[in-house]
Design a protein around this motif. Structure first.
Motif, PDB file in Angstrom:
ATOM      1  N   ALA A  84       0.838  -1.204   0.000  1.00  0.00           N
ATOM      2  CA  ALA A  84       0.000   0.000   0.000  1.00  0.00           C
ATOM      3  C   ALA A  84       0.871   1.251   0.000  1.00  0.00           C
ATOM      4  CB  ALA A  84      -0.913   0.003   1.209  1.00  0.00           C
ATOM      5  N   THR A  85       0.523   2.187  -0.868  1.00  0.00           N
ATOM      6  CA  THR A  85       1.220   3.474  -0.900  1.00  0.00           C
ATOM      7  C   THR A  85       0.621   4.391   0.160  1.00  0.00           C
ATOM      8  OG1 THR A  85      -0.310   4.472  -2.488  1.00  0.00           O
ATOM      9  CG2 THR A  85       1.565   3.214  -3.397  1.00  0.00           C
ATOM     10  N   ASP A  86       1.301   5.496   0.427  1.00  0.00           N
ATOM     11  CA  ASP A  86       0.758   6.487   1.366  1.00  0.00           C
ATOM     12  C   ASP A  86      -0.590   6.999   0.888  1.00  0.00           C
ATOM     13  OD1 ASP A  86       2.948   6.225   2.987  1.00  0.00           O
ATOM     14  OD2 ASP A  86       3.937   8.074   2.328  1.00  0.00           O
ATOM     15  N   GLN A  87      -0.727   7.192  -0.422  1.00  0.00           N
ATOM     16  CA  GLN A  87      -1.993   7.665  -0.980  1.00  0.00           C
ATOM     17  C   GLN A  87      -3.096   6.611  -0.783  1.00  0.00           C
ATOM     18  OE1 GLN A  87      -1.764   8.866  -5.074  1.00  0.00           O
ATOM     19  NE2 GLN A  87      -3.866   9.620  -5.110  1.00  0.00           N
ATOM     20  N   ASP A  88      -2.761   5.328  -0.961  1.00  0.00           N
ATOM     21  CA  ASP A  88      -3.730   4.253  -0.723  1.00  0.00           C
ATOM     22  C   ASP A  88      -4.199   4.270   0.730  1.00  0.00           C
ATOM     23  OD1 ASP A  88      -3.511   3.232  -3.347  1.00  0.00           O
ATOM     24  OD2 ASP A  88      -1.886   1.857  -2.760  1.00  0.00           O
ATOM     25  N   VAL A  89      -3.256   4.432   1.642  1.00  0.00           N
ATOM     26  CA  VAL A  89      -3.584   4.429   3.075  1.00  0.00           C
ATOM     27  C   VAL A  89      -4.480   5.614   3.414  1.00  0.00           C
ATOM     28  CG1 VAL A  89      -2.618   4.621   5.401  1.00  0.00           C
ATOM     29  CG2 VAL A  89      -1.504   3.152   3.716  1.00  0.00           C
ATOM     30  N   ARG A 121      -6.480   7.249   1.381  1.00  0.00           N
ATOM     31  CA  ARG A 121      -7.796   7.030   0.745  1.00  0.00           C
ATOM     32  C   ARG A 121      -8.613   6.006   1.537  1.00  0.00           C
ATOM     33  NH1 ARG A 121      -8.627   4.360  -5.074  1.00  0.00           N
ATOM     34  NH2 ARG A 121     -10.871   4.592  -5.187  1.00  0.00           N
ATOM     35  N   PHE A 122      -7.957   4.897   1.934  1.00  0.00           N
ATOM     36  CA  PHE A 122      -8.653   3.868   2.706  1.00  0.00           C
ATOM     37  C   PHE A 122      -9.096   4.423   4.054  1.00  0.00           C
ATOM     38  CE2 PHE A 122      -8.640   0.547   5.941  1.00  0.00           C
ATOM     39  CZ  PHE A 122      -9.603  -0.296   5.427  1.00  0.00           C
ATOM     40  N   THR A 123      -8.220   5.163   4.712  1.00  0.00           N
ATOM     41  CA  THR A 123      -8.542   5.735   6.022  1.00  0.00           C
ATOM     42  C   THR A 123      -9.749   6.653   5.915  1.00  0.00           C
ATOM     43  OG1 THR A 123      -6.235   5.600   6.713  1.00  0.00           O
ATOM     44  CG2 THR A 123      -7.663   7.102   7.953  1.00  0.00           C
ATOM     45  N   ARG A 124      -9.746   7.520   4.912  1.00  0.00           N
ATOM     46  CA  ARG A 124     -10.865   8.438   4.718  1.00  0.00           C
ATOM     47  C   ARG A 124     -12.167   7.660   4.475  1.00  0.00           C
ATOM     48  NH1 ARG A 124      -8.469  11.478   1.380  1.00  0.00           N
ATOM     49  NH2 ARG A 124      -9.083  10.385  -0.508  1.00  0.00           N
ATOM     50  N   THR A 125     -12.095   6.635   3.634  1.00  0.00           N
ATOM     51  CA  THR A 125     -13.272   5.824   3.332  1.00  0.00           C
ATOM     52  C   THR A 125     -13.743   5.053   4.565  1.00  0.00           C
ATOM     53  OG1 THR A 125     -12.540   5.579   1.043  1.00  0.00           O
ATOM     54  CG2 THR A 125     -14.169   3.999   1.827  1.00  0.00           C
ATOM     55  N   PHE A 126     -12.804   4.486   5.308  1.00  0.00           N
ATOM     56  CA  PHE A 126     -13.124   3.715   6.508  1.00  0.00           C
ATOM     57  C   PHE A 126     -13.816   4.595   7.541  1.00  0.00           C
ATOM     58  CE2 PHE A 126     -12.009   1.934  10.681  1.00  0.00           C
ATOM     59  CZ  PHE A 126     -12.417   0.623  10.524  1.00  0.00           C
ATOM     60  N   VAL A 127     -13.264   5.791   7.773  1.00  0.00           N
ATOM     61  CA  VAL A 127     -13.850   6.718   8.752  1.00  0.00           C
ATOM     62  C   VAL A 127     -15.226   7.170   8.284  1.00  0.00           C
ATOM     63  CG1 VAL A 127     -13.594   9.012   9.801  1.00  0.00           C
ATOM     64  CG2 VAL A 127     -11.640   7.446   9.731  1.00  0.00           C
ATOM     65  N   ASP A 128     -15.340   7.537   6.999  1.00  0.00           N
ATOM     66  CA  ASP A 128     -16.640   7.967   6.463  1.00  0.00           C
ATOM     67  C   ASP A 128     -17.678   6.867   6.601  1.00  0.00           C
ATOM     68  OD1 ASP A 128     -15.559  10.404   5.771  1.00  0.00           O
ATOM     69  OD2 ASP A 128     -15.443   9.980   3.617  1.00  0.00           O
ATOM     70  N   LEU A 129     -17.306   5.653   6.252  1.00  0.00           N
ATOM     71  CA  LEU A 129     -18.232   4.518   6.340  1.00  0.00           C
ATOM     72  C   LEU A 129     -18.634   4.260   7.792  1.00  0.00           C
ATOM     73  CD1 LEU A 129     -19.695   2.266   4.766  1.00  0.00           C
ATOM     74  CD2 LEU A 129     -17.644   0.873   5.039  1.00  0.00           C
ATOM     75  N   SER A 130     -17.664   4.288   8.692  1.00  0.00           N
ATOM     76  CA  SER A 130     -17.957   4.074  10.119  1.00  0.00           C
ATOM     77  C   SER A 130     -18.923   5.122  10.648  1.00  0.00           C
ATOM     78  CB  SER A 130     -16.663   4.118  10.944  1.00  0.00           C
ATOM     79  OG  SER A 130     -15.803   3.086  10.577  1.00  0.00           O
ATOM     80  N   GLU A 131     -18.667   6.386  10.310  1.00  0.00           N
ATOM     81  CA  GLU A 131     -19.536   7.463  10.789  1.00  0.00           C
ATOM     82  C   GLU A 131     -20.931   7.349  10.193  1.00  0.00           C
ATOM     83  OE1 GLU A 131     -17.367  11.037   9.928  1.00  0.00           O
ATOM     84  OE2 GLU A 131     -15.976  10.706  11.584  1.00  0.00           O
TER      85      GLU A 131
END
Length: 155
Positions: free
Chosen positions: A2-7, A9-19
């Protein structure tokens, strides 16, 4: 890898989905905390092959035993769990009413999650489910490692 950009993007998506999920009715009711506790009790019992004790909950969560007992009291008063003292240990188990509550909330959540998954094409769904299982497994391994470290640090 995983690249920094992948991480990011995933973090943003994970947080958005969780919220977003927390805002949905089955995940945002007064029963939510009860469901988490019931799932925790059930998960421990399934994983360890025995009922959970107050001290197990205290160790796993880092919450002092008197506070665990106070936290569990409303679940017991509602008839969702029962305590059983055997020697010096107090064991907790889920009652039939607790099982019913848990099953009903899981069914409510399943209906909503199905609506979400139905937006994916069959191939996307297969990839998503496989990736989700892998990520969930990795997350559980990380949590177990951290709890193992916490238990060693407390010894």
């Amino acid at each position: 890898m995983a690249t920094d950009q992948d991480v990011k993007r995933f973090t943003r998506t994970f947080v958005d989905l969780s919220e977003s999920i927390r805002l949905l009715e089955p995940f945002n009711s007064e029963d939510t905390r009860k469901i988490h506790v019931l799932r925790f009790i059930r998960g421990f019992s399934e994983k360890n092959g025995r009922q959970i004790t107050i001290s197990d909950i205290s160790r796993q969560t880092g919450i002092a035993m008197p506070n665990v007992s106070r936290f569990l009291r409303p679940l017991e008063e509602s008839g969702y769990i029962e305590r059983q003292r055997i020697g010096r240990n107090v064991y907790m188990h889920i009652t039939a009413d607790g099982d019913q509550l848990l099953a009903a909330k899981i069914e409510e959540a399943s209906v909503i999650l199905k609506q979400m998954l139905d937006t994916l094409l069959e191939e996307e769904l297969s990839v998503y489910v496989n990736c989700s299982e892998k990520i969930s497994s990795a997350l559980n391994n990380i949590i177990e490692q951290q709890h193992g470290q916490d238990n060693k640090n407390q010894s």
